[in-house]
Structure formats: structure tokens, C-alpha cells
Scaffold this active site. Structure first.
Site, PDB file in Angstrom:
ATOM      1  N   ASN A  12       0.798  -1.236   0.000  1.00  0.00           N
ATOM      2  CA  ASN A  12       0.000   0.000   0.000  1.00  0.00           C
ATOM      3  C   ASN A  12       0.826   1.279   0.000  1.00  0.00           C
ATOM      4  O   ASN A  12       0.261   2.364  -0.132  1.00  0.00           O
ATOM      5  CB  ASN A  12      -0.997   0.020   1.172  1.00  0.00           C
ATOM      6  CG  ASN A  12      -2.032  -1.072   1.040  1.00  0.00           C
ATOM      7  OD1 ASN A  12      -2.630  -1.214  -0.023  1.00  0.00           O
ATOM      8  ND2 ASN A  12      -2.225  -1.865   2.082  1.00  0.00           N
ATOM      9  N   ARG A  19      -4.276   8.897  -0.659  1.00  0.00           N
ATOM     10  CA  ARG A  19      -5.261   8.649   0.394  1.00  0.00           C
ATOM     11  C   ARG A  19      -4.627   9.001   1.741  1.00  0.00           C
ATOM     12  O   ARG A  19      -3.409   9.015   1.886  1.00  0.00           O
ATOM     13  CB  ARG A  19      -5.661   7.153   0.422  1.00  0.00           C
ATOM     14  CG  ARG A  19      -6.275   6.614  -0.874  1.00  0.00           C
ATOM     15  CD  ARG A  19      -7.703   7.069  -1.091  1.00  0.00           C
ATOM     16  NE  ARG A  19      -8.549   6.712   0.048  1.00  0.00           N
ATOM     17  CZ  ARG A  19      -9.160   5.530   0.191  1.00  0.00           C
ATOM     18  NH1 ARG A  19      -9.020   4.599  -0.720  1.00  0.00           N
ATOM     19  NH2 ARG A  19      -9.919   5.297   1.257  1.00  0.00           N
ATOM     20  N   GLU A  99      14.661  -0.254  10.436  1.00  0.00           N
ATOM     21  CA  GLU A  99      13.201  -0.240  10.272  1.00  0.00           C
ATOM     22  C   GLU A  99      12.747   1.209  10.081  1.00  0.00           C
ATOM     23  O   GLU A  99      13.210   2.100  10.791  1.00  0.00           O
ATOM     24  CB  GLU A  99      12.535  -0.834  11.515  1.00  0.00           C
ATOM     25  CG  GLU A  99      11.013  -0.807  11.458  1.00  0.00           C
ATOM     26  CD  GLU A  99      10.358  -1.380  12.720  1.00  0.00           C
ATOM     27  OE1 GLU A  99      11.080  -1.607  13.723  1.00  0.00           O
ATOM     28  OE2 GLU A  99       9.137  -1.582  12.690  1.00  0.00           O
ATOM     29  N   HIS A 101       9.299   3.882   9.317  1.00  0.00           N
ATOM     30  CA  HIS A 101       7.860   4.140   9.156  1.00  0.00           C
ATOM     31  C   HIS A 101       7.631   5.634   9.003  1.00  0.00           C
ATOM     32  O   HIS A 101       8.315   6.443   9.650  1.00  0.00           O
ATOM     33  CB  HIS A 101       7.061   3.639  10.361  1.00  0.00           C
ATOM     34  CG  HIS A 101       7.172   2.162  10.542  1.00  0.00           C
ATOM     35  ND1 HIS A 101       6.536   1.280   9.700  1.00  0.00           N
ATOM     36  CD2 HIS A 101       7.878   1.425  11.432  1.00  0.00           C
ATOM     37  CE1 HIS A 101       6.845   0.045  10.086  1.00  0.00           C
ATOM     38  NE2 HIS A 101       7.656   0.106  11.124  1.00  0.00           N
ATOM     39  N   ARG A 108      -0.444   4.503  17.392  1.00  0.00           N
ATOM     40  CA  ARG A 108      -1.686   4.249  16.652  1.00  0.00           C
ATOM     41  C   ARG A 108      -2.426   3.044  17.257  1.00  0.00           C
ATOM     42  O   ARG A 108      -2.273   2.762  18.435  1.00  0.00           O
ATOM     43  CB  ARG A 108      -1.356   4.086  15.158  1.00  0.00           C
ATOM     44  CG  ARG A 108      -0.712   5.348  14.566  1.00  0.00           C
ATOM     45  CD  ARG A 108      -0.357   5.184  13.102  1.00  0.00           C
ATOM     46  NE  ARG A 108      -1.541   4.938  12.285  1.00  0.00           N
ATOM     47  CZ  ARG A 108      -1.500   4.572  11.009  1.00  0.00           C
ATOM     48  NH1 ARG A 108      -0.325   4.413  10.410  1.00  0.00           N
ATOM     49  NH2 ARG A 108      -2.614   4.359  10.335  1.00  0.00           N
TER      50      ARG A 108
HETATM   51  O1  CA2 Z   1       3.776   4.530   8.908  1.00  0.00           O
HETATM   52  C1  CA2 Z   1       4.188   3.705   8.083  1.00  0.00           C
HETATM   53  O2  CA2 Z   1       5.109   3.914   7.309  1.00  0.00           O
HETATM   54  C2  CA2 Z   1       3.475   2.337   7.981  1.00  0.00           C
HETATM   55  O3  CA2 Z   1       4.453   1.359   7.660  1.00  0.00           O
HETATM   56  C3  CA2 Z   1       2.478   2.486   6.845  1.00  0.00           C
HETATM   57  C4  CA2 Z   1       1.613   1.247   6.660  1.00  0.00           C
HETATM   58  C5  CA2 Z   1       0.966   0.834   7.977  1.00  0.00           C
HETATM   59  O4  CA2 Z   1       0.247  -0.375   7.813  1.00  0.00           O
HETATM   60  C6  CA2 Z   1       2.008   0.660   9.075  1.00  0.00           C
HETATM   61  O5  CA2 Z   1       1.344   0.333  10.289  1.00  0.00           O
HETATM   62  C7  CA2 Z   1       2.795   1.938   9.277  1.00  0.00           C
HETATM   63  C8  CA2 Z   1       0.541   1.541   5.611  1.00  0.00           C
HETATM   64  C9  CA2 Z   1       1.138   1.787   4.238  1.00  0.00           C
HETATM   65  C10 CA2 Z   1       0.525   2.930   3.537  1.00  0.00           C
HETATM   66  O6  CA2 Z   1      -0.861   2.735   3.387  1.00  0.00           O
HETATM   67  C11 CA2 Z   1      -1.598   3.715   2.818  1.00  0.00           C
HETATM   68  C12 CA2 Z   1      -2.958   3.510   2.789  1.00  0.00           C
HETATM   69  C13 CA2 Z   1      -3.778   4.459   2.234  1.00  0.00           C
HETATM   70  C14 CA2 Z   1      -3.231   5.610   1.696  1.00  0.00           C
HETATM   71  C15 CA2 Z   1      -1.872   5.826   1.714  1.00  0.00           C
HETATM   72  C16 CA2 Z   1      -1.048   4.869   2.263  1.00  0.00           C
END
Ligand code: CA2
Length: 145
Positions: A12, A19, A99, A101, A108
Site C-alpha cells: 500500500n 489517500r 526499520e 515508518h 496508533r
Molecule cells: O507509517 C508507516 O510507514 C506504515 O508502515 C504504513 C503502513 C501501515 O500499515 C504501518 O502500520 C505503518 C501503511 C502503508 C501505507 O498505506 C496507505 C494507505 C492508504 C493511503 C496511503 C497509504
């Protein structure tokens, strides 16, 4: 010999900028890649910047880094919180592992509080937005220089 860093992005993250800008900001992954590539050039390091939505592909890339890259920077996305396969692949990698993020998962939902990546990494940058990518490159360069 110039150093090589693999900067790997998980599921994602290709949606960045499209988004949830209140969490992840307005930059697209293409913008982030361009900034990282330009910064890598100033550091004199070879950067492989990649993204995949597939757990096995990320495992393959971590294995590929063995003998090829001096460090891995990994934003494993949601696989951070679920993937023992990625954890095990990182364990088998001898170089420096950071790592990364964009948000701070520990601030969160509870389901983001466990990180299998953290258990196999040497360092962590989180909660700094996409600027964290540049910070991670600088921090990793200090470790492998
Ligand atoms: O904060 C981060 O970089 C994360 O790795 C992003 C992940 C999330 O599941 C982790 O807990 C933290 C999500 C990837 C990005 O997802 C998106 C969803 C919708 C719109 C934009 C990005």
C-alpha cells in the site's frame, strides 16, 4: 568501493499521496523515490529503491541483499505487524538493518504495536513523515561508512 543500500517498501505504500494525507502526507512514493535518489547521489551511495505489495517478493529482495547490499532500510508497511517470514529473512541478513515508518505505529491502533521487523533490526526511524526516508539514509550511511 561505493556502498549499496536497498530501500524496500511494502504493501500500500504505492498509494502514498493519494489517500489519508493526514497520516502519510501529500508526497507520492514517486516523489519520495526522487528525493531519496537525489540524496543518495550527494552521499555517493548506490540506492535500490523498490516497492511491492507481496510478502514473498519482499522476502526475495531481502535475500537478494545478502552479498549485494551493505544495508537494508525497510518500511514493511502492514507486514511489519504480521510477517514472521520477513523477520526470518532479516535475521539471515548480516548487513545493517533499519526499520522505517512514516507514521509512528506505537502511537496508533494496538494492532500496530507489535513489530516483527523491530525484533530483527538494528535501528528505527518512525513518526517523522516522509522526511524519515532521508534521515534513514543519513543514519545508515554513518553506520556503514
Ligand atoms: O507509517 C508507516 O510507514 C506504515 O508502515 C504504513 C503502513 C501501515 O500499515 C504501518 O502500520 C505503518 C501503511 C502503508 C501505507 O498505506 C496507505 C494507505 C492508504 C493511503 C496511503 C497509504
Amino acid at each position: 568501493m561505493s556502498k549499496t543500500i536497498f530501500l524496500l517498501n511494502g504493501p500500500n505504500l504505492n498509494l502514498l499521496g493519494f489517500r489519508e494525507p493526514e497520516i502519510y502526507g501529500h508526497d507520492t512514493l514517486g516523489d519520495v523515490e526522487a528525493r531519496c535518489m537525489a540524496h543518495a547521489e550527494t552521499l555517493g551511495v548506490t540506492l535500490e529503491f523498490r516497492q511491492s505489495n507481496h510478502e514473498g517478493v519482499l522476502v526475495d529482495w531481502i535475500q537478494e541483499a545478502r552479498g549485494k547490499a551493505d544495508a537494508i532500510i525497510l518500511n514493511a508497511g502492514a507486514y511489519t505487524h504480521t510477517s514472521i517470514a520477513i523477520h526470518d529473512a532479516l535475521k539471515a541478513y548480516d548487513g545493517y538493518k533499519m526499520e522505517l515508518h512514516i507514521s509512528d505505529p506505537k502511537q496508533r491502533e494496538a494492532f500496530r504495536h507489535i513489530s516483527y521487523v523491530e525484533l530483527a533490526s538494528d535501528g528505527l526511524i518512525a513518526g517523522r513523515g516522509v522526511d524519515g526516508y532521508i534521515m534513514a539514509l543519513d543514519a545508515v550511511m554513518e553506520k556503514i561508512a
